[in-house]
Scaffold this motif. Structure first.
Motif, PDB file in Angstrom:
ATOM      1  N   ARG A   1      40.062  60.643  16.763  1.00  0.00           N
ATOM      2  CA  ARG A   1      39.718  60.144  18.083  1.00  0.00           C
ATOM      3  C   ARG A   1      40.779  59.908  19.045  1.00  0.00           C
ATOM      4  NH1 ARG A   1      37.429  55.203  17.755  1.00  0.00           N
ATOM      5  NH2 ARG A   1      36.558  55.738  19.872  1.00  0.00           N
ATOM      6  N   LEU A   2      42.072  60.046  18.704  1.00  0.00           N
ATOM      7  CA  LEU A   2      42.835  59.650  19.539  1.00  0.00           C
ATOM      8  C   LEU A   2      43.016  60.329  20.941  1.00  0.00           C
ATOM      9  CD1 LEU A   2      45.588  57.811  19.932  1.00  0.00           C
ATOM     10  CD2 LEU A   2      46.937  59.695  18.732  1.00  0.00           C
ATOM     11  N   SER A   3      43.052  61.695  20.946  1.00  0.00           N
ATOM     12  CA  SER A   3      43.097  62.257  22.207  1.00  0.00           C
ATOM     13  C   SER A   3      41.842  61.868  22.958  1.00  0.00           C
ATOM     14  CB  SER A   3      42.721  63.754  21.784  1.00  0.00           C
ATOM     15  OG  SER A   3      44.041  64.503  20.942  1.00  0.00           O
ATOM     16  N   THR A   4      40.533  61.857  22.504  1.00  0.00           N
ATOM     17  CA  THR A   4      39.449  61.390  23.140  1.00  0.00           C
ATOM     18  C   THR A   4      39.738  59.932  23.731  1.00  0.00           C
ATOM     19  OG1 THR A   4      37.822  62.527  21.634  1.00  0.00           O
ATOM     20  CG2 THR A   4      37.046  60.918  23.193  1.00  0.00           C
ATOM     21  N   VAL A   5      40.297  58.934  23.015  1.00  0.00           N
ATOM     22  CA  VAL A   5      40.473  57.959  23.508  1.00  0.00           C
ATOM     23  C   VAL A   5      41.666  57.589  24.650  1.00  0.00           C
ATOM     24  CG1 VAL A   5      41.508  55.497  22.857  1.00  0.00           C
ATOM     25  CG2 VAL A   5      39.981  56.552  21.367  1.00  0.00           C
ATOM     26  N   ARG A   6      42.704  58.682  24.650  1.00  0.00           N
ATOM     27  CA  ARG A   6      43.677  58.836  25.739  1.00  0.00           C
ATOM     28  C   ARG A   6      42.956  59.227  26.987  1.00  0.00           C
ATOM     29  NH1 ARG A   6      48.127  61.752  22.117  1.00  0.00           N
ATOM     30  NH2 ARG A   6      49.395  60.054  21.142  1.00  0.00           N
ATOM     31  N   GLN A   7      42.271  60.213  26.678  1.00  0.00           N
ATOM     32  CA  GLN A   7      41.450  60.864  27.967  1.00  0.00           C
ATOM     33  C   GLN A   7      40.611  59.753  28.781  1.00  0.00           C
ATOM     34  OE1 GLN A   7      39.211  64.293  26.612  1.00  0.00           O
ATOM     35  NE2 GLN A   7      40.862  65.487  26.205  1.00  0.00           N
ATOM     36  N   GLN A   8      39.851  58.866  27.972  1.00  0.00           N
ATOM     37  CA  GLN A   8      39.128  57.855  28.600  1.00  0.00           C
ATOM     38  C   GLN A   8      39.967  56.825  29.056  1.00  0.00           C
ATOM     39  OE1 GLN A   8      37.168  56.573  24.961  1.00  0.00           O
ATOM     40  NE2 GLN A   8      35.163  57.941  25.209  1.00  0.00           N
ATOM     41  N   LEU A   9      41.245  56.611  28.392  1.00  0.00           N
ATOM     42  CA  LEU A   9      42.023  55.569  29.060  1.00  0.00           C
ATOM     43  C   LEU A   9      42.685  56.116  30.246  1.00  0.00           C
ATOM     44  CD1 LEU A   9      43.932  52.856  28.620  1.00  0.00           C
ATOM     45  CD2 LEU A   9      45.549  54.482  27.409  1.00  0.00           C
ATOM     46  N   ASP A  10      42.974  57.171  30.404  1.00  0.00           N
ATOM     47  CA  ASP A  10      43.483  57.845  31.768  1.00  0.00           C
ATOM     48  C   ASP A  10      42.739  57.824  32.972  1.00  0.00           C
ATOM     49  OD1 ASP A  10      45.889  58.515  30.346  1.00  0.00           O
ATOM     50  OD2 ASP A  10      45.691  60.604  30.069  1.00  0.00           O
TER      51      ASP A  10
ATOM     52  N   ARG B   1      53.410  59.554  23.800  1.00  0.00           N
ATOM     53  CA  ARG B   1      52.354  60.600  23.178  1.00  0.00           C
ATOM     54  C   ARG B   1      52.591  61.613  22.637  1.00  0.00           C
ATOM     55  NH1 ARG B   1      47.601  59.782  27.864  1.00  0.00           N
ATOM     56  NH2 ARG B   1      47.046  57.712  27.630  1.00  0.00           N
ATOM     57  N   GLU B   2      53.669  62.436  23.232  1.00  0.00           N
ATOM     58  CA  GLU B   2      54.292  63.541  22.476  1.00  0.00           C
ATOM     59  C   GLU B   2      54.872  63.236  21.334  1.00  0.00           C
ATOM     60  OE1 GLU B   2      56.886  65.019  25.643  1.00  0.00           O
ATOM     61  OE2 GLU B   2      55.144  65.824  26.879  1.00  0.00           O
ATOM     62  N   LYS B   3      55.631  62.245  21.282  1.00  0.00           N
ATOM     63  CA  LYS B   3      56.300  61.756  20.125  1.00  0.00           C
ATOM     64  C   LYS B   3      55.457  61.386  19.189  1.00  0.00           C
ATOM     65  CE  LYS B   3      59.352  58.071  18.172  1.00  0.00           C
ATOM     66  NZ  LYS B   3      60.109  56.700  18.278  1.00  0.00           N
ATOM     67  N   ILE B   4      54.402  60.709  19.025  1.00  0.00           N
ATOM     68  CA  ILE B   4      53.209  60.339  18.391  1.00  0.00           C
ATOM     69  C   ILE B   4      52.468  61.841  17.851  1.00  0.00           C
ATOM     70  CG2 ILE B   4      51.069  59.313  17.935  1.00  0.00           C
ATOM     71  CD1 ILE B   4      51.957  56.992  19.888  1.00  0.00           C
ATOM     72  N   ASP B   5      52.096  62.730  18.661  1.00  0.00           N
ATOM     73  CA  ASP B   5      51.602  63.643  18.269  1.00  0.00           C
ATOM     74  C   ASP B   5      52.504  64.512  17.146  1.00  0.00           C
ATOM     75  OD1 ASP B   5      49.614  63.302  19.906  1.00  0.00           O
ATOM     76  OD2 ASP B   5      50.016  64.426  21.525  1.00  0.00           O
ATOM     77  N   LEU B   6      53.733  64.635  17.256  1.00  0.00           N
ATOM     78  CA  LEU B   6      54.575  65.136  16.272  1.00  0.00           C
ATOM     79  C   LEU B   6      54.734  64.504  15.141  1.00  0.00           C
ATOM     80  CD1 LEU B   6      57.499  66.081  18.704  1.00  0.00           C
ATOM     81  CD2 LEU B   6      56.176  67.575  17.661  1.00  0.00           C
ATOM     82  N   GLN B   7      54.762  63.077  15.183  1.00  0.00           N
ATOM     83  CA  GLN B   7      54.684  62.391  13.935  1.00  0.00           C
ATOM     84  C   GLN B   7      53.214  62.477  13.373  1.00  0.00           C
ATOM     85  OE1 GLN B   7      55.441  58.397  15.993  1.00  0.00           O
ATOM     86  NE2 GLN B   7      57.685  58.307  14.842  1.00  0.00           N
ATOM     87  N   ARG B   8      52.372  62.682  13.833  1.00  0.00           N
ATOM     88  CA  ARG B   8      51.083  62.829  13.320  1.00  0.00           C
ATOM     89  C   ARG B   8      50.897  64.212  12.441  1.00  0.00           C
ATOM     90  NH1 ARG B   8      45.924  62.799  17.151  1.00  0.00           N
ATOM     91  NH2 ARG B   8      47.333  64.710  17.894  1.00  0.00           N
ATOM     92  N   ASP B   9      51.612  65.230  13.024  1.00  0.00           N
ATOM     93  CA  ASP B   9      51.828  66.378  12.408  1.00  0.00           C
ATOM     94  C   ASP B   9      52.507  66.432  11.235  1.00  0.00           C
ATOM     95  OD1 ASP B   9      49.975  67.647  14.201  1.00  0.00           O
ATOM     96  OD2 ASP B   9      51.629  68.623  15.538  1.00  0.00           O
ATOM     97  N   ARG B  10      53.471  65.760  11.266  1.00  0.00           N
ATOM     98  CA  ARG B  10      54.517  65.391   9.981  1.00  0.00           C
ATOM     99  C   ARG B  10      53.733  64.778   8.938  1.00  0.00           C
ATOM    100  NH1 ARG B  10      58.850  64.318  13.443  1.00  0.00           N
ATOM    101  NH2 ARG B  10      58.511  61.996  12.893  1.00  0.00           N
ATOM    102  N   PHE B  11      52.944  63.897   9.533  1.00  0.00           N
ATOM    103  CA  PHE B  11      52.318  63.020   8.431  1.00  0.00           C
ATOM    104  C   PHE B  11      51.441  63.512   7.594  1.00  0.00           C
ATOM    105  CE2 PHE B  11      48.382  60.424   7.717  1.00  0.00           C
ATOM    106  CZ  PHE B  11      48.698  59.543   6.691  1.00  0.00           C
ATOM    107  N   HIS B  12      50.678  64.298   8.515  1.00  0.00           N
ATOM    108  CA  HIS B  12      49.626  65.312   7.690  1.00  0.00           C
ATOM    109  C   HIS B  12      50.074  66.484   6.863  1.00  0.00           C
ATOM    110  CE1 HIS B  12      46.597  64.254  11.009  1.00  0.00           C
ATOM    111  NE2 HIS B  12      46.294  63.741   9.845  1.00  0.00           N
ATOM    112  N   SER B  13      51.223  67.010   7.019  1.00  0.00           N
ATOM    113  CA  SER B  13      51.825  67.845   6.310  1.00  0.00           C
ATOM    114  C   SER B  13      52.234  67.174   4.714  1.00  0.00           C
ATOM    115  CB  SER B  13      53.271  68.434   6.751  1.00  0.00           C
ATOM    116  OG  SER B  13      54.023  67.493   7.076  1.00  0.00           O
TER     117      SER B  13
END
Length: 213
Positions: free
Chosen positions: A132-141, A93-105
């Motif tokens: 919605r990724l963060s919300t889905v993760r919270q629901q998943l946990d 999840r941490e890796k994906i969050d970094l990838q998402r930020d790079r993608f958006h830039s």
């Protein structure tokens, strides 16, 4: 009339006559130079866009692949391996969050270069689903193990990735360099193959956990 014009020209100084003789060729040469500059400018712009597209597809492809792995890990966690899988899942999840930020830039620059309504719409849908990724993760946990939760997770991640891959296909159509377009289409096909394989792994993970095979 013509005789008067010839008399006027004959009375001109040598320098003026030479200037008149060179005027039309110089104007023609100037037009050719301007046309060449405009063509080179367009070619340079296309090269810049092509480079941006390659960088963007590379980042998006990496993000889609990581989301596919997160999908599989999430379904495995819902299948009862919560403690063992949770540490690996958090790292991803941490890796994906970094990838998402790079993608958006990179995406912001691409939006300025490719102003196509279809691309903009698919990109908007992709961003909305990704938000919605963060919300889905919270629901998943907080979710208990179950087939319904696993299917919801599967559908969400598969929807994001399919949207992203359709976006790749649309953007490739804007590349005017024939050789580069063909190479990018091969990349797009490989990304689809990886996504289909990821979907199969996620389904099999759930099936094996239920002891149905």
């Amino acid at each position: 009339m013509i005789r008067k014009l010839l008399n006027i020209i004959n009375n001109l100084t040598i320098s003026v006559k030479v200037g008149l003789m060179l005027f039309i060729p110089l104007v023609s040469l100037g037009a050719v130079l301007v046309d060449n500059l405009q063509r080179e400018s367009r070619d340079l712009e296309e090269v810049v866009i092509s480079i941006e597209v390659v960088n963007w597809i590379t980042e998006l492809g990496d993000l889609i692949y990581s989301l596919a792995i997160e999908r599989g890990l999430s379904i495995a966690m819902l299948s009862g391996e919560r403690v063992e899988i949770n540490r690996v899942l958090l790292n991803y999840r941490e890796k994906i969050d970094l990838q998402r930020d790079r993608f958006h830039s990179i995406q912001k620059q691409l939006e300025l270069s490719i102003k196509d309504p279809t691309v903009q719409q698919i990109l908007s849908d992709f961003d909305l689903a990704l938000s919605r990724l963060s919300t889905v993760r919270q629901q998943l946990d907080q979710a208990d193990s179950g087939t319904r939760q696993a299917m919801e997770v599967y559908d969400y991640y598969s929807f994001i990735n399919s949207n992203g891959l359709h976006l790749v296909q649309e953007v490739i159509q804007k590349v005017r360099d024939g050789d580069m377009e063909r190479q990018l289409r091969v990349v797009s096909a490989l990304l689809w193959i990886k996504e289909r394989a990821g979907q199969e792994r996620a389904v099999l993970t759930r099936i094996f956990s239920m002891g149905e095979l």
